[in-house]
Design a protein around this motif. Sequence first.
Motif, mmCIF file in Angstrom:
data_model
loop_
_atom_site.group_PDB
_atom_site.id
_atom_site.type_symbol
_atom_site.label_atom_id
_atom_site.label_comp_id
_atom_site.label_asym_id
_atom_site.label_seq_id
_atom_site.Cartn_x
_atom_site.Cartn_y
_atom_site.Cartn_z
ATOM 1 N N UNK A 39 0.820 -1.211 0.000
ATOM 2 C CA UNK A 39 0.000 0.000 0.000
ATOM 3 C C UNK A 39 0.854 1.262 0.000
ATOM 4 N N UNK A 40 2.108 1.125 0.428
ATOM 5 C CA UNK A 40 3.031 2.263 0.372
ATOM 6 C C UNK A 40 3.586 2.444 -1.031
ATOM 7 N N UNK A 41 3.563 1.381 -1.815
ATOM 8 C CA UNK A 41 4.019 1.488 -3.190
ATOM 9 C C UNK A 41 5.201 0.607 -3.534
ATOM 10 N N UNK A 42 5.662 -0.220 -2.587
ATOM 11 C CA UNK A 42 6.760 -1.139 -2.868
ATOM 12 C C UNK A 42 6.289 -2.190 -3.875
ATOM 13 N N UNK A 43 7.080 -2.416 -4.907
ATOM 14 C CA UNK A 43 6.674 -3.302 -5.995
ATOM 15 C C UNK A 43 7.451 -4.617 -6.035
ATOM 16 N N UNK A 44 8.690 -4.603 -5.577
ATOM 17 C CA UNK A 44 9.557 -5.778 -5.694
ATOM 18 C C UNK A 44 9.887 -6.311 -4.306
ATOM 19 N N UNK A 45 9.148 -7.322 -3.905
ATOM 20 C CA UNK A 45 9.252 -7.857 -2.543
ATOM 21 C C UNK A 45 9.475 -9.359 -2.602
ATOM 22 N N UNK A 46 10.400 -9.840 -1.797
ATOM 23 C CA UNK A 46 10.570 -11.274 -1.607
ATOM 24 C C UNK A 46 10.308 -11.570 -0.135
ATOM 25 N N UNK A 47 9.531 -12.607 0.134
ATOM 26 C CA UNK A 47 9.162 -12.960 1.500
ATOM 27 C C UNK A 47 9.474 -14.431 1.734
ATOM 28 N N UNK A 48 10.014 -14.729 2.905
ATOM 29 C CA UNK A 48 10.383 -16.113 3.233
ATOM 30 C C UNK A 48 9.871 -16.465 4.618
ATOM 31 N N UNK A 49 9.303 -17.653 4.739
ATOM 32 C CA UNK A 49 8.816 -18.157 6.021
ATOM 33 C C UNK A 49 8.743 -19.668 5.947
ATOM 34 N N UNK A 50 9.196 -20.311 6.998
ATOM 35 C CA UNK A 50 9.225 -21.777 7.045
ATOM 36 C C UNK A 50 7.902 -22.381 7.491
ATOM 37 N N UNK A 51 7.078 -21.596 8.150
ATOM 38 C CA UNK A 51 5.906 -22.129 8.863
ATOM 39 C C UNK A 51 4.702 -22.293 7.949
ATOM 40 N N UNK A 52 3.746 -23.098 8.444
ATOM 41 C CA UNK A 52 2.448 -23.242 7.797
ATOM 42 C C UNK A 52 1.378 -22.628 8.695
ATOM 43 N N UNK A 53 0.229 -22.364 8.122
ATOM 44 C CA UNK A 53 -0.831 -21.640 8.824
ATOM 45 C C UNK A 53 -1.587 -22.577 9.758
ATOM 46 N N UNK A 94 8.809 -20.830 0.734
ATOM 47 C CA UNK A 94 8.412 -21.637 1.888
ATOM 48 C C UNK A 94 9.653 -22.401 2.337
ATOM 49 N N UNK A 95 10.470 -21.737 3.143
ATOM 50 C CA UNK A 95 11.786 -22.286 3.467
ATOM 51 C C UNK A 95 12.331 -21.578 4.701
ATOM 52 N N UNK A 96 13.437 -22.107 5.221
ATOM 53 C CA UNK A 96 14.119 -21.488 6.356
ATOM 54 C C UNK A 96 15.158 -20.500 5.848
ATOM 55 N N UNK A 97 15.188 -19.327 6.435
ATOM 56 C CA UNK A 97 16.178 -18.325 6.042
ATOM 57 C C UNK A 97 17.587 -18.802 6.353
ATOM 58 N N UNK A 98 17.720 -19.819 7.215
ATOM 59 C CA UNK A 98 19.032 -20.348 7.570
ATOM 60 C C UNK A 98 19.516 -21.415 6.593
ATOM 61 N N UNK A 99 18.720 -21.705 5.572
ATOM 62 C CA UNK A 99 19.152 -22.608 4.512
ATOM 63 C C UNK A 99 20.376 -22.007 3.819
#
Length: 426
Positions: A39-53, A94-99
């Motif tokens: 909503x701020x206007x950022x267009x190029x984002x990468x997100x990482x998380x190991x967990x499931x909902x 869908x991974x660990x950042x420590x990989x």
Amino acid sequence: MVQLVGSLRKELADSISTCKILVVGAGGIGCELLKNLVLTGFKNIEVIDLDTIDVSNLNRQFLFQKKHVGKSKAQVAKESALQFCPSANITAYHDSIMNPDYNVEFFRKFMLVMNALDNRAARNHVNRMCLAADIPLIESGTAGYLGQVTVIKKGMTECYECQPKPAQKTFPGCTIRNTPSEPIHCIVWAKYLFNQLFGEEDADQEVSPDTADPEAAWNPEETAARATASDKDGDIKRVSTKEWARSTGYDPVKLFNKLFKDDIMYLLTMDKLWKKRKAPTPLDWHQLENSECPKEGTPASGLKDQQVLDVWGYCQLFQHSVETLRSQLQEKGEGAELVWDKVKTRRSCELVFHLIFPYKNVGSMAGNIIPAIATTNAVIAGLIVLEGLKILSGELESCRTVNLPEQVPQSQEEAAGSLRARPAQC
């Protein structure tokens, strides 16, 4: 919703729309942060998380719905965020950042990294990667109504590991196994019991009486007599707890009698322990069943969560918990183990804890959980973006560590005290 980018000066708006940023974590803070970013206007984002909902996430991680339970947090967060801004380019891992794949070179492709993590090991790792890659990092965290946002930049500020973190409180093994005197002692013992029975065995988390207790005094002949007096199912003390439990098919009655009868009788032989303490009383399943089993047809009064159970009631809860965990273990197959999870596993074995000590905060204490507050996450996520705008504007020197206090400041002086500049140490 209207994007904020239209109200920003052109140079900053252009930087926001072209820069590539990494968001580590898509949970409580991460969901709010992703929404704020697009909503701020950022267009190029990468997100990482190991967990499931999990169902327990839905009360505060608003990018997720009930239909998403069991799915990747990173992937669903991406799909939900794109509904706010379909033109955004979001990559989900869908991974660990420590990989090892996420090495220094991986971090160098970003202009900015934003942490939304909930564990120290991952925070330490991201901190080191950002220092090595010389990339600004915005670190954040919440604990109930408290929260903090801080900017970390090599050569300008102290890093995440510069400040010592409080160590997790530990307890002597002999206290946990022999002479628990506080609710937390009993809860830690029950948590150890979970791993000894259903998880990965740890020699430092034994639950049987501690024969090396320096307080204990021994009478070998009496010890041997008492320790075997009620053992009708074989020698249960010469094998590991898990091995013996497996040999019984995780029989709840046999487990109960070992833990609360045989082991207690064994403890009673440590005479010195009970000179100044109240000695424990052994419990026998069959005796309790015969003497305390309520008559059929006797209705329970009050709501389920408000009922005060007697000893036999807790015995039945113990039986139900063991059977539930046994079923989960069987579903995983031969040789499988259950992994302790501060939310998911806590619910499945909650009844075991309640048998050990019926205490209203037992779940939180067992999982070291501080309840997450949705509004706190929202405030912190907003502050992360504000600090990010300062960095992209080339105003690193104006970045601050922002503390969200438990009480609202009553004056400007108090409010200023919650913002502090940070010296360069790294």
